[in-house]
Each structure stands twice: as C-alpha cells, then as structure tokens.
Design a protein around this motif. Structure first.
Motif: not given
Length: 154
Positions: A43-44, A56-59, A62-66
């Motif tokens: 839940d970071a 959360g890890k999924a978002e 996405k941030l790191f991928g973008d």
C-alpha cells in the motif's frame, strides 16, 4: 497501511533507500536480482513531479514505467549524498545524478541550472518503502525554454 512490527535503525533505513537508488541505476533490478517494486509495501505511495501521486505497487509500477521509459541511462553520485534522519521512519537524501534522457543527456551542474539535483523523502518501515516523494526538475535535457525564456539565453 500495515502496522509496524520491526524496529529499524537509521542505517538500516538508509540501506533500503540506497538499494532503491542503485536499482534505478541497474535498470530496475535490485542487488539480489529482484525488481525495484519488491522494495515497496503493498500500500505504498510514490510521487514524482509532472506525474503525480501513485497509490499501491501497481500504480507505482506504472509511474516507474512511464518515467523510466523516457530515461536511457541514469547514475547517481553516491559519494556526495547528503543524508538526513528524523529519528523516526523518515529518511531524506539529496544528491546529484547524470545520464541520458530521450531528449538528451544531463549532468548535475552542467549547466548549473540544469537537471540532476534531486531530493527524495522516504518513509521506511519493516524493510519496505512505505512512501517516497521525489523532488527534482523532470526537464532532464533542459528543453523547457518556451516557458522559461532565460534558459534559451544560457
């Protein structure tokens, strides 16, 4: 957010933050061969300029991928980091970096106003990053001269 169960020292929190920064320099792979997201609590939160807040890890992925998709290479200057410890779960590190963005190279101090100076604020508990807010100029190649005309003259 999970309850804290393990007491950590400032040096242990620093080691987690260093692992995070070194993973960026290694294409998102930690020293143990895992992914950078392994360093985060489920839940970071993470925040990056011009991207916003990821929950959360999924978002965060996405941030790191973008953001990572725009960076060809990055290196942090570990020897010059300035560490600030709060006596709680918060660790602040400021430093410099250099690398290659899709728009061109950058190096802290070249030019002096350019990208490469940054500050990260972490909350680290139970060997996991609970929160990281990144403060930097995301215009790595210094091309944002239309909005900041004095840069075109530099």
């Amino acid at each position: 957010m999970a309850l804290s169960t393990q007491t950590m020292t400032d040096e242990q929190r620093k080691s987690v933050a260093l692992e995070y920064l070194k993973a960026f320099d290694n294409g998102g792979v930690t020293s143990g061969g895992g992914g950078i997201l392994d360093l985060f609590a489920e839940d970071a939160q993470a925040c990056f300029p011009k991207w916003g807040l990821a929950n959360g890890k999924a978002e965060i992925g996405k941030l790191f991928g973008d953001v990572g998709g725009t960076i060809r290479a990055i290196r942090h200057d570990y020897a010059t980091f300035n560490w600030i410890f709060s006596g709680s779960d918060t660790v602040v590190v400021e430093g410099t970096s250099y690398g290659e963005h899709q728009d061109g190279p950058w190096r802290a101090g070249v030019p002096d106003w350019g990208a490469g100076r940054w500050c990260d604020v972490f909350e680290i508990r139970d060997w996991k990053i609970q929160r990281v807010f990144v403060y930097l100029d995301p215009d790595y190649a210094g091309k944002d001269t239309a909005r900041y005309p004095w840069l075109a003259k530099a």
